[in-house]
Design a protein around this motif. Structure first.
Motif: not given
Length: 213
Positions: A59-63, A27-32, A35-40, A120-124
């Motif tokens: 599994g994967t980042k989308p999951k 959550r912290d990584a995606f919001l900061e 989606y694309h810049a945050a890595t596993m 949801m905004d990050v996912a969009r």
């Protein structure tokens, strides 16, 4: 008397704790970072775990994104969807006016919307270029469409829908007003607090959906 050794966590408890760490870190990584810049690897580092462990659990980042949205929704809902809670179902069956229905619906939905909208905004945005993330966004949006339609259906049943407004358009109004995009604009761009947003949503939905008394 000497105290005994603390009980060792079971493997299941350890796994559950690790999953929670990963979800908080994600959550912290995606919001900061988005989606694309945050890595596993970044998520794993934040969680204090090996990247292989994160991949094993999610599994994967989308999951990972999908499970994060689901977990956030469940935490905000208390395991029960807003439209399945007793307070809403009671209002849905006993209310005789649209205003009561709008108030009851917002009381249940707003806390969930407040918690999930940033993700949801990050996912969009991520879904604009990643088909797997787009599928995640669409899956959760379909859930929202299905449940939010119940407000319009209930208003229509009590005869409170504004004259000239058909059910399909009314559903679109609700989905737009109570959308992650709208919440982001109000909370981030306009810097409104959650109380302001909820009051505005209540007032606006009543003005847009309900016939004049």
């Amino acid at each position: 008397m000497a105290l005994g050794k603390p009980r060792q966590k079971t493997r299941r408890e350890q796994a559950a704790a690790s999953r929670r760490k990963v979800l908080r870190a994600a959550r912290d990584a995606f919001l900061e970072s988005g989606y694309h810049a945050a890595t596993m690897a970044q998520v794993a580092e934040r969680a204090g775990l090996a990247v292989q462990t994160v991949s094993y659990y999610f599994g994967t980042k989308p999951k990972l994104m999908s499970e994060l949205i689901t977990a956030t929704m469940r935490r905000a809902m208390g395991e029960v969807a807003p439209v399945d809670r007793e307070s809403w179902t009671r209002s849905e069956t006993t209310a005789t006016d649209g205003g009561t229905l709008v108030d009851a619906f917002l009381t249940e939905v707003h806390p969930v919307l407040m918690s999930v909208s940033p993700l949801m905004d990050v996912a969009r945005i991520g879904g604009l270029t990643d088909p797997e993330v787009r599928d995640v966004y669409v899956f959760h949006e379909n859930w929202r469409k299905r449940d939010f339609a119940k407000l319009v259906d209930a208003i229509n049943r009590v005869g409170s829908l504004r004259e000239g407004l058909d059910v399909r358009t009314a559903r679109d109004v609700v989905l737009t007003m109570l959308s992650p995009d709208m919440y982001r604009v109000l909370s981030v761009d306009r810097a409104w607090d959650s109380e302001q947003i909820e009051l505005w949503m209540r007032h606006s939905l009543k003005q847009l959906l309900l016939r004049k008394p």
